[in-house]
Design a protein around this motif. Sequence first.
Motif, PDB file in Angstrom:
ATOM      1  N   LEU A 125       0.983  -1.208  -0.212  1.00  0.00           N
ATOM      2  CA  LEU A 125      -0.700   0.325  -0.262  1.00  0.00           C
ATOM      3  C   LEU A 125       0.287   1.258   0.323  1.00  0.00           C
ATOM      4  N   ILE A 126       0.704   2.285  -0.858  1.00  0.00           N
ATOM      5  CA  ILE A 126       1.243   2.879  -1.217  1.00  0.00           C
ATOM      6  C   ILE A 126       0.363   4.377  -0.494  1.00  0.00           C
ATOM      7  N   SER A 127       0.896   5.716  -0.252  1.00  0.00           N
ATOM      8  CA  SER A 127      -0.476   6.821  -0.231  1.00  0.00           C
ATOM      9  C   SER A 127      -0.178   7.747  -1.326  1.00  0.00           C
ATOM     10  N   TYR A 128      -0.881   8.531  -1.675  1.00  0.00           N
ATOM     11  CA  TYR A 128      -0.881   9.020  -2.855  1.00  0.00           C
ATOM     12  C   TYR A 128       0.114  10.534  -2.394  1.00  0.00           C
ATOM     13  N   ASP A 181      -9.820   8.911   3.281  1.00  0.00           N
ATOM     14  CA  ASP A 181      -9.256   9.968   4.621  1.00  0.00           C
ATOM     15  C   ASP A 181      -8.372  11.689   3.960  1.00  0.00           C
ATOM     16  N   GLY A 182      -9.113  11.679   2.609  1.00  0.00           N
ATOM     17  CA  GLY A 182      -8.250  12.842   2.087  1.00  0.00           C
ATOM     18  C   GLY A 182      -7.703  12.081   1.242  1.00  0.00           C
ATOM     19  N   ASP A 183      -6.791  10.753   1.002  1.00  0.00           N
ATOM     20  CA  ASP A 183      -5.700  10.935   0.408  1.00  0.00           C
ATOM     21  C   ASP A 183      -6.432  10.051  -0.680  1.00  0.00           C
ATOM     22  N   TYR A 184      -5.312   8.820  -1.345  1.00  0.00           N
ATOM     23  CA  TYR A 184      -5.823   8.196  -2.626  1.00  0.00           C
ATOM     24  C   TYR A 184      -4.513   6.830  -1.800  1.00  0.00           C
ATOM     25  N   VAL A 185      -5.239   5.558  -1.776  1.00  0.00           N
ATOM     26  CA  VAL A 185      -4.122   4.764  -1.539  1.00  0.00           C
ATOM     27  C   VAL A 185      -4.294   4.065  -2.611  1.00  0.00           C
ATOM     28  N   LEU A 186      -3.027   3.061  -3.314  1.00  0.00           N
ATOM     29  CA  LEU A 186      -2.455   2.326  -4.265  1.00  0.00           C
ATOM     30  C   LEU A 186      -2.339   1.126  -3.897  1.00  0.00           C
ATOM     31  N   ASP A 187      -2.699  -0.243  -4.097  1.00  0.00           N
ATOM     32  CA  ASP A 187      -1.990  -1.354  -3.959  1.00  0.00           C
ATOM     33  C   ASP A 187      -1.263  -1.736  -5.245  1.00  0.00           C
ATOM     34  N   VAL A 188      -0.049  -1.381  -5.131  1.00  0.00           N
ATOM     35  CA  VAL A 188       0.956  -1.839  -6.190  1.00  0.00           C
ATOM     36  C   VAL A 188       1.689  -3.184  -6.236  1.00  0.00           C
ATOM     37  N   VAL A 232       7.400   5.690  19.802  1.00  0.00           N
ATOM     38  CA  VAL A 232       8.451   4.600  19.955  1.00  0.00           C
ATOM     39  C   VAL A 232       7.687   3.848  18.420  1.00  0.00           C
ATOM     40  N   ALA A 233       6.796   2.673  18.428  1.00  0.00           N
ATOM     41  CA  ALA A 233       6.576   1.869  17.360  1.00  0.00           C
ATOM     42  C   ALA A 233       6.594   2.790  16.156  1.00  0.00           C
ATOM     43  N   ASP A 234       5.435   2.917  15.925  1.00  0.00           N
ATOM     44  CA  ASP A 234       4.627   4.378  15.286  1.00  0.00           C
ATOM     45  C   ASP A 234       6.130   4.738  14.217  1.00  0.00           C
ATOM     46  N   ILE A 235       6.998   4.899  14.768  1.00  0.00           N
ATOM     47  CA  ILE A 235       7.969   5.796  14.498  1.00  0.00           C
ATOM     48  C   ILE A 235       9.455   4.871  13.395  1.00  0.00           C
ATOM     49  N   THR A 236       9.158   3.547  13.995  1.00  0.00           N
ATOM     50  CA  THR A 236       9.868   2.808  13.751  1.00  0.00           C
ATOM     51  C   THR A 236       9.240   1.695  11.847  1.00  0.00           C
ATOM     52  N   ASN A 237       7.812   1.869  12.183  1.00  0.00           N
ATOM     53  CA  ASN A 237       6.442   1.465  11.149  1.00  0.00           C
ATOM     54  C   ASN A 237       6.535   2.674  10.427  1.00  0.00           C
ATOM     55  N   TYR A 238       6.797   3.668  10.563  1.00  0.00           N
ATOM     56  CA  TYR A 238       6.895   4.974   9.698  1.00  0.00           C
ATOM     57  C   TYR A 238       8.609   4.507   8.407  1.00  0.00           C
ATOM     58  N   VAL A 239       9.567   3.725   9.127  1.00  0.00           N
ATOM     59  CA  VAL A 239      10.750   4.209   8.813  1.00  0.00           C
ATOM     60  C   VAL A 239      10.351   2.916   8.181  1.00  0.00           C
ATOM     61  N   VAL A 274      -0.040   9.540  12.917  1.00  0.00           N
ATOM     62  CA  VAL A 274      -0.944   8.249  13.358  1.00  0.00           C
ATOM     63  C   VAL A 274      -2.083   8.419  11.755  1.00  0.00           C
ATOM     64  N   LYS A 275      -2.023   9.827  10.872  1.00  0.00           N
ATOM     65  CA  LYS A 275      -2.480   9.996   9.835  1.00  0.00           C
ATOM     66  C   LYS A 275      -1.857   9.291   9.319  1.00  0.00           C
ATOM     67  N   ARG A 276      -0.946   9.330   8.848  1.00  0.00           N
ATOM     68  CA  ARG A 276       0.454   8.755   7.425  1.00  0.00           C
ATOM     69  C   ARG A 276      -0.012   7.184   8.120  1.00  0.00           C
ATOM     70  N   LEU A 277       0.613   6.611   8.739  1.00  0.00           N
ATOM     71  CA  LEU A 277       0.394   5.434   8.943  1.00  0.00           C
ATOM     72  C   LEU A 277      -1.744   4.791   9.096  1.00  0.00           C
ATOM     73  N   GLU A 278      -2.556   4.858   9.730  1.00  0.00           N
ATOM     74  CA  GLU A 278      -4.002   4.960   9.620  1.00  0.00           C
ATOM     75  C   GLU A 278      -4.393   4.895   7.983  1.00  0.00           C
ATOM     76  N   VAL A 279      -3.837   5.861   7.167  1.00  0.00           N
ATOM     77  CA  VAL A 279      -4.215   5.271   5.620  1.00  0.00           C
ATOM     78  C   VAL A 279      -3.488   4.627   5.370  1.00  0.00           C
ATOM     79  N   LEU A 280      -2.609   3.828   5.769  1.00  0.00           N
ATOM     80  CA  LEU A 280      -2.208   2.690   5.047  1.00  0.00           C
ATOM     81  C   LEU A 280      -2.601   1.353   5.718  1.00  0.00           C
TER      82      LEU A 280
END
Length: 190
Positions: free
Chosen positions: A2-5, A39-46, A136-143, A122-128
């Motif tokens: 999953l990729i955020s537009y 949620d105001g974004d588009y998610v591409l399933d690549v 701490v856990a969230d930044i590891t997922n973000y990276v 939070v928003k960036r992770l939730e959209v995915l």
Amino acid sequence: MLISYNWQRELTGTRLDPQEVRERLTNVGLAVDAVEERDGDYVLDVEVPSNRGDCLSHIGIARELAVIERSQISDLEFQIRETQGKTIDLASVEIQDPDLCPRYAARVVRGVKIAPSPDWLVKRLEVLGQRPINNVADITNYVLHEFGQPLHAFDLAKLGQQRIVVRRATKGEVIKTLDGVERKLDSECW
């Protein structure tokens, strides 16, 4: 994958709309199975082919998109602050099966306070489709999503002997995961 537009727009400045991104990526061998508004974004399933591990991140896809549009990805700015002492003096890593894990790097970060993540994260992770846990856990997922680099954070004070042991699970071993579920492992897990 999953990729955020919106994340792609931030990285590349693309002027293509989500459906055009879908078409162009599909034409270069990165089939986009679906585009879903969330949620105001588009998610591409690549669908990333096995020979394109370089595209298993937002930056990897951004590089492809930049080539397609004959542009560049934005410079990623980050700052690493040096700390006192060396990681090797504070913690160690033991790899018991180097055929499965030839390298494992560690770094000690001090002064971290566990807290809720900022709204943008939070928003960036939730959209995915990721469930936010804490900063701490969230930044590891973000990276992981941005760079394709898996990370894990440990509390040094709770790390037995200040040592990380990379090994296969033992038969019947049980771990409790962040969702509170106890999971039984076998020797095929590591």
